[in-house]
Design a protein around this motif. Structure first.
Motif: not given
Ligand SMILES: [Zn+2]
Ligand SMILES: [Zn+2]
Length: 412
Positions: A189, A192, A206
């Motif tokens: 994502c 991240c 996460c």
């Molecule tokens: Zn993430």
């Protein structure tokens, strides 16, 4: 009609006894564990949280209530309790006082979050900070204080814990993490991808499913920590056994705040039906004070969100004892207000919890009210009682009536 701001909550009179229970337990822990209360302001200079909580953290990046005051200073409503205590410790030279010191606070915290069950924009935290000891005894003391708080609230949690290593061995682990995540970056994502640059440890936290999947095979911190960190962690586990505190090692636990070193922990309910969320969390932050410009002082501490605990108890159907009720309700239908007030006052001075009618209502209405508020006894002052000085005392539970003078009632 003016309504309450989004994400905030009233505590109504019928519910405040739950909060009193929390405060009562904290007061007992304060005495039994020799804790000292510290109170810091509701707002601080924004910089304190940027440096203290970390400008890479979600709290600082997205959730703070920051504003300019009329003097153009950037201030922030505190999003957590630790940074303010650290600022105060440094500013007031508490390192010259008796150390170690175990401090606690109960404070409102403010975070601009999307309101949802258990997440408020203003919530309250009970926190403890033990300053001046790097010993595992301090780690275990912090965990036991939190654990005792839960137990006395009627909760049986498990503590999940992990070590993040010290400043030396942690770097090895972060290198290993970087190597691992570098191969998967495209599938992760945007948050991240940002964390990868600023603080790869945070990726472990996460909640995005694709990231979670990738994290399953990420390196485990305990394979990278130095001998000293490993011994410390193992000793903590041994001491928790001694204290009969149930625990579980959680390799993925890192906590979303930058200041943690070595020990991190969260309290959870093993039967996860009720919540995904931790009931409270903490850890060790040995670098925080130095990072904020103070001398190096080791600290271990935790924070527990009070609203979250109360919601948890409600969902779980655990009732808390209600406040002490009224011992005597004085029902008076005489014109002599002085006599009524003096009667009430004498009983209160003897330590009884006493209430009386403030509306000069009928005898019947006063009785009805006394019944509604759950008074144990009613004392009736009618014309006969007034003239003879012998009052009627009615037990509201078994409806027994007795004639007694005020002196006899007080001596009872
Ligand atoms: Zn993430
Ligand atoms: Zn180490």
């Amino acid at each position: 009609m003016i309504t309450i701001p989004k994400g905030t909550k009233d505590v109504l009179p019928k519910d405040s006894y739950k909060w009193h229970r929390v405060y009562d337990i904290i007061a007992v822990l304060r005495d039994q564990y020799h804790l000292k209360e510290i109170m810091t302001p509701t707002f601080e200079h924004t910089e304190l949280f940027e440096r203290g909580v970390g400008d890479g953290s979600d709290i600082v990046r997205k959730e703070m209530y920051t504003f300019l005051d009329k003097g153009n200073r950037s201030l922030t409503l505190k999003p957590e309790g630790t940074a303010g205590v650290a600022r105060s410790f440094i500013e007031n030279n508490l390192d010259n006082d008796i150390l170690p010191i175990k401090m606690y606070y109960v404070t409102p915290c403010f975070r601009y979050e999307r309101p949802q069950a258990g997440r408020l924009r203003e919530h309250h935290q009970f926190g403890v900070e033990i300053y001046g000891s790097d010993s595992v005894l301090a780690d275990v003391e912090a965990i036991s204080i939190a654990y005792q708080f839960y137990v006395r609230m009627g909760i049986q949690p498990t503590v999940e814990l992990n070590t993040l290593g010290c400043e030396h061995c942690r770097a090895n682990y972060i290198d290993a993490l970087k190597k691992y995540y570098a191969q998967h970056l495209d599938a992760m994502c945007p948050d991240c991808q940002d964390r990868f640059k600023k603080n790869p440890l945070r990726i472990l936290d996460c909640k995005v499913p694709s990231c979670k999947e990738i994290t399953k095979n990420a390196p485990v911190v305990r394979d990278y920590v130095c001998e000293d960190c490993k011994t410390k962690f193992d000793t903590i586990l041994k001491l928790l056994d001694t204290m009969h505190i149930p625990y579980k090692i959680n390799d993925r636990l890192v906590r979303g705040i930058d200041y943690y070193t070595n020990l991190v922990f969260e309290f959870i309910d093993e039967d996860k039906k009720l919540g995904q969320n931790a009931l409270g969390a903490g850890g060790r932050y040995n670098n925080l004070i130095a990072e904020l410009g103070g001398k190096s002082v080791p600290v271990v501490g935790f924070g527990i969100g009070i609203e979250r605990i109360l919601l948890y108890l409600e969902n779980k159907g655990i009732a808390l004892p209600e406040d002490i009720t009224v011992d005597y309700f004085v029902v008076s239908v005489i014109d002599d207000m002085q006599y009524t007030l003096q009667t009430v006052q004498k009983l209160r001075n003897q330590g009884y919890n006493v209430d009386f009618d403030l509306l000069s209502r009928s005898l019947k209405a006063q009785f009805k009210y006394a019944n509604k508020i759950g008074s144990k006894y009613v004392i009736v002052i009618g014309q006969d009682e007034y003239e003879s000085g012998v009052l009627t005392v009615k037990n509201m539970e078994n409806h027994e009536e007795k004639k007694m003078t005020l002196e006899e009632i007080v001596r009872k």
